[in-house]
Write a protein that holds these residues in place. Structure first.
Motif, PDB file in Angstrom:
ATOM      1  N   VAL A 389       0.828  -1.208   0.000  1.00 38.61           N
ATOM      2  CA  VAL A 389       0.000   0.000   0.000  1.00 38.61           C
ATOM      3  C   VAL A 389       0.863   1.259   0.000  1.00 38.61           C
ATOM      4  N   GLY A 390       2.193   1.057  -0.167  1.00 37.26           N
ATOM      5  CA  GLY A 390       3.067   2.208  -0.308  1.00 37.26           C
ATOM      6  C   GLY A 390       3.635   2.761   0.974  1.00 37.26           C
ATOM      7  N   ASN A 391       3.389   2.107   2.129  1.00 37.11           N
ATOM      8  CA  ASN A 391       3.926   2.622   3.398  1.00 37.11           C
ATOM      9  C   ASN A 391       5.333   2.111   3.697  1.00 37.11           C
ATOM     10  N   ARG A 392       5.788   1.137   2.975  1.00 31.41           N
ATOM     11  CA  ARG A 392       7.146   0.580   3.141  1.00 31.41           C
ATOM     12  C   ARG A 392       7.782   0.472   1.770  1.00 31.41           C
ATOM     13  N   ASN A 393       9.118   0.538   1.753  1.00 29.81           N
ATOM     14  CA  ASN A 393       9.813   0.392   0.474  1.00 29.81           C
ATOM     15  C   ASN A 393      10.446  -0.993   0.379  1.00 29.81           C
ATOM     16  N   LEU A 394      11.084  -1.268  -0.756  1.00 26.86           N
ATOM     17  CA  LEU A 394      11.668  -2.585  -0.998  1.00 26.86           C
ATOM     18  C   LEU A 394      12.767  -2.916  -0.002  1.00 26.86           C
ATOM     19  N   LEU A 395      13.558  -1.917   0.376  1.00 29.92           N
ATOM     20  CA  LEU A 395      14.644  -2.164   1.317  1.00 29.92           C
ATOM     21  C   LEU A 395      14.107  -2.664   2.653  1.00 29.92           C
ATOM     22  N   ASP A 396      12.952  -2.140   3.093  1.00 27.11           N
ATOM     23  CA  ASP A 396      12.352  -2.612   4.346  1.00 27.11           C
ATOM     24  C   ASP A 396      12.002  -4.098   4.251  1.00 27.11           C
ATOM     25  N   VAL A 397      11.502  -4.522   3.096  1.00 24.03           N
ATOM     26  CA  VAL A 397      11.156  -5.936   2.906  1.00 24.03           C
ATOM     27  C   VAL A 397      12.414  -6.795   2.938  1.00 24.03           C
ATOM     28  N   LEU A 398      13.456  -6.341   2.245  1.00 24.06           N
ATOM     29  CA  LEU A 398      14.708  -7.094   2.219  1.00 24.06           C
ATOM     30  C   LEU A 398      15.307  -7.231   3.620  1.00 24.06           C
ATOM     31  N   ASN A 399      15.240  -6.144   4.369  1.00 27.07           N
ATOM     32  CA  ASN A 399      15.760  -6.191   5.741  1.00 27.07           C
ATOM     33  C   ASN A 399      14.962  -7.158   6.608  1.00 27.07           C
ATOM     34  N   ALA A 400      13.662  -7.162   6.447  1.00 26.01           N
ATOM     35  CA  ALA A 400      12.810  -8.058   7.235  1.00 26.01           C
ATOM     36  C   ALA A 400      13.090  -9.518   6.887  1.00 26.01           C
ATOM     37  N   GLU A 401      13.292  -9.780   5.592  1.00 25.68           N
ATOM     38  CA  GLU A 401      13.618 -11.143   5.183  1.00 25.68           C
ATOM     39  C   GLU A 401      14.951 -11.587   5.775  1.00 25.68           C
ATOM     40  N   GLN A 402      15.947 -10.696   5.797  1.00 26.15           N
ATOM     41  CA  GLN A 402      17.249 -11.030   6.365  1.00 26.15           C
ATOM     42  C   GLN A 402      17.156 -11.265   7.868  1.00 26.15           C
ATOM     43  N   GLU A 403      16.365 -10.461   8.564  1.00 25.45           N
ATOM     44  CA  GLU A 403      16.194 -10.647  10.005  1.00 25.45           C
ATOM     45  C   GLU A 403      15.555 -11.998  10.304  1.00 25.45           C
ATOM     46  N   LEU A 404      14.597 -12.404   9.504  1.00 24.47           N
ATOM     47  CA  LEU A 404      13.961 -13.702   9.711  1.00 24.47           C
ATOM     48  C   LEU A 404      14.959 -14.830   9.463  1.00 24.47           C
ATOM     49  N   LEU A 405      15.756 -14.707   8.401  1.00 22.96           N
ATOM     50  CA  LEU A 405      16.770 -15.723   8.124  1.00 22.96           C
ATOM     51  C   LEU A 405      17.768 -15.828   9.284  1.00 22.96           C
ATOM     52  N   ASN A 406      18.213 -14.681   9.781  1.00 22.36           N
ATOM     53  CA  ASN A 406      19.170 -14.686  10.886  1.00 22.36           C
ATOM     54  C   ASN A 406      18.598 -15.351  12.129  1.00 22.36           C
ATOM     55  N   SER A 407      17.349 -15.067  12.454  1.00 21.76           N
ATOM     56  CA  SER A 407      16.747 -15.635  13.663  1.00 21.76           C
ATOM     57  C   SER A 407      16.536 -17.140  13.512  1.00 21.76           C
ATOM     58  N   ARG A 408      16.168 -17.586  12.309  1.00 27.46           N
ATOM     59  CA  ARG A 408      16.005 -19.023  12.093  1.00 27.46           C
ATOM     60  C   ARG A 408      17.347 -19.743  12.186  1.00 27.46           C
ATOM     61  N   SER A 409      18.382 -19.149  11.628  1.00 29.25           N
ATOM     62  CA  SER A 409      19.715 -19.741  11.730  1.00 29.25           C
ATOM     63  C   SER A 409      20.181 -19.790  13.180  1.00 29.25           C
ATOM     64  N   ALA A 410      19.903 -18.739  13.928  1.00 24.73           N
ATOM     65  CA  ALA A 410      20.285 -18.704  15.345  1.00 24.73           C
ATOM     66  C   ALA A 410      19.554 -19.785  16.134  1.00 24.73           C
ATOM     67  N   LEU A 411      18.301 -20.035  15.794  1.00 31.39           N
ATOM     68  CA  LEU A 411      17.540 -21.076  16.484  1.00 31.39           C
ATOM     69  C   LEU A 411      18.132 -22.456  16.202  1.00 31.39           C
ATOM     70  N   VAL A 412      18.464 -22.706  14.947  1.00 30.77           N
ATOM     71  CA  VAL A 412      19.067 -23.986  14.591  1.00 30.77           C
ATOM     72  C   VAL A 412      20.391 -24.174  15.344  1.00 30.77           C
ATOM     73  N   SER A 413      21.222 -23.151  15.381  1.00 37.64           N
ATOM     74  CA  SER A 413      22.509 -23.242  16.077  1.00 37.64           C
ATOM     75  C   SER A 413      22.323 -23.425  17.573  1.00 37.64           C
ATOM     76  N   ALA A 414      21.322 -22.756  18.148  1.00 36.94           N
ATOM     77  CA  ALA A 414      21.082 -22.876  19.582  1.00 36.94           C
ATOM     78  C   ALA A 414      20.647 -24.290  19.959  1.00 36.94           C
TER      79      ALA A 414
END
Length: 494
Positions: A389-414
């Motif tokens: 709806v135009g309230n976020r840009n593409l970079l915000d989406v990319l950052n959110a995807e990276q944060e999710l990947l990092n947290s999932r990797s951290a869970l696997v390692s933990a």
């Protein structure tokens, strides 16, 4: 989540551990489960099979020490030709054939034999404890290798999924750029994230290859579709409970105690060098002059037989200070053994506390990582909706995807860290040997059996069959790398 080991629960410890890895010791076709991996390592790991051979060598020290207190029987034979005889020796023979047999029986050795045997037996006990420590170390390495492969496989899958998502994002960005909905900057950001994701995927694949090689080294075969390991058994409620169990059961500490005990007997061995020694000796001689004594004159016996029985007492009077130096040396080595025992006790206490702390910390990281994964999943969903709806840009989406990947990797390692730390705690407490892990589907290696087998052997010509390899070679194990050839790596989209 609390883990308790109190009262009746302590009595069920071995049953709980057996439930962890109850495994048959027939030759497994594949090490797909943790119990199969431990069973295969138990049978074929060269560090473990080598330690067993080393213990068998130590068993022989008792027989070597005992032999010094048993009779010594020797015989000699000779044939002589007297090619040049004295002109005045009218009865000297031309030739002779002789033999001699001597039996020496030690009666008193000043405590040398007794203390040598006791020291050897103490070192056998030390070796048995050392073998248990080796088992614990190998099993701990196998568990870590097993969990490393599971962790790195999951991380490769996560990174591969991220690459696919970013490829889709890049294609969508390019399409929207063509219609003027996004700028060239948005496309460049997508390209950069995809290139970074591909680099991370290759790094994860290389790490998986390294973990697979470590697994091969420890277990003896490459991993194949590893299953989720069973839950660890009940662990102590506090680090001090872990310390109490470790001090009582840790095999490294038990080995150090036996080394100190052996060093005490070594002092007695050294002191015996300045004590009297008494031997009973019997000697028999036979000489046949082959008819040449006194020119073969009639009435001259051509065969001579003698026998002697004696007691030989050796009383050391002065040996240049050597015995005193040996005693002082043995005393110093006992002091060293005592200090080494204290050092190992400190290490065991520290290991138990550190393993407990790491296990507790890993559980906390798991809890936090699970919360982070749930929150990042929700955040990514929200950011994507807001971008539409135009309230976020593409970079915000990319950052959110990276944060999710990092947290999932951290869970696997933990999860990996928690399991490995938990098993390390079991090992620190001295409860990670084969007998504790329930490896009872077949005959376990019995360190006492070989001692009993060789203990009574006193025949000089006795030996075992020629040694053959026990551990398996991994030279011909087929390996498929998780890292694709560089020429096959997909080029970044233009």
């Amino acid at each position: 989540m609390k883990r308790k080991l109190r009262g009746a629960a302590a009595g069920r410890w071995s049953v709980s551990v057996a439930a962890l890895v109850s495994v048959g010791l027939g030759t497994p076709a594949a090490a797909d489960t943790l119990r199969e991996a431990l069973g295969l390592a138990y049978q074929t790991n060269p560090t473990l099979t080598g330690a067993r051979a080393g213990l068998r060598a130590t068993d022989e020290d008792v027989g070597i020490a005992r032999a010094q207190g048993l009779p010594d029987v020797s015989a000699t034979g000779s044939y002589n030709e007297f090619v040049k005889r004295s002109a005045n020796a009218f009865t000297q023979p031309k030739r002779s054939l002789g033999g001699s047999a001597t039996v020496s029986v030690p009666i008193y050795q000043g405590g040398f034999v007794r203390n040598s045997i006791r020291a050897a037996k103490a070192r056998v006990e030390q070796g048995r404890a050392g073998l248990q420590a080796t088992e614990s170390n190998v099993f701990t390495q196998a568990v870590a290798a097993y969990m490393d492969v599971i962790r790195d496989t999951a991380i490769v899958d996560l990174n591969a999924g991220n690459v696919k998502v970013l490829e889709t994002n890049l294609q969508a960005s390019q399409d929207r750029f063509q219609v003027g909905d996004l700028t060239r900057t948005d496309v460049a950001q997508s390209e950069a994230r995809l290139a970074g994701a591909r680099a991370n995927l290759r790094t994860a694949q290389a790490q998986l290859d390294a973990s697979r090689q470590t697994y091969l080294e420890v277990v003896g075969k490459f991993p194949d579709a590893l299953e989720t390991p069973p839950a660890l058994p009940g662990l102590p409620a506090t680090s001090e409970d872990a310390v109490d169990i470790a001090v009582a059961n840790n095999p490294d500490l038990a080995s150090a105690r036996q080394a100190t005990r052996a060093a005490e007997y070594d002092i007695g061995v050294a002191e015996a060098s300045r004590m009297p020694r008494l031997n009973a000796v019997g000697t028999g001689d036979y000489v046949d002059y082959r008819g040449t004594l006194a020119g073969g004159a009639a009435g001259v016996r051509q065969v001579d037989k003698t026998a002697t029985v004696s007691l030989q007492l050796q009383v050391p009077i002065y040996q240049g200070g050597g015995p005193a130096a040996q005693v002082r040396q043995a005393q110093a080595r006992k002091s060293q053994a005592i200090e080494n025992q204290t050092a190992i006790e400190r290490a065991v206490i520290a290991d138990a506390r550190v393993a407990f702390a790491r296990y507790e910390a890993a559980l906390g990281v798991i809890d936090s990582s699970q919360v982070a994964v749930s929150a990042n999943e929700l955040a990514l969903e929200g950011v994507r909706a807001e971008q539409s709806v135009g309230n976020r840009n593409l970079l915000d989406v990319l950052n959110a995807e990276q944060e999710l990947l990092n947290s999932r990797s951290a869970l696997v390692s933990a999860k990996r860290d928690a399991y490995v730390a938990g098993f390390a705690l079991i090992a620190a407490m001295g409860r990670a040997q084969a007998k504790d892990l329930g490896l009872d589907g077949g005959a376990l290696y019995d360190p006492v059996a070989n001692y009993r087998r060789v203990h009574g052997r006193i025949w000089d010509w006795d030996s075992d069959p020629r040694p053959k390899p026990v551990a398996t070679s991994t030279l011909k194990e087929p390996s498929v790398s998780a890292v694709p050839s560089h020429s096959l790596v997909e080029s970044p989209a233009k």
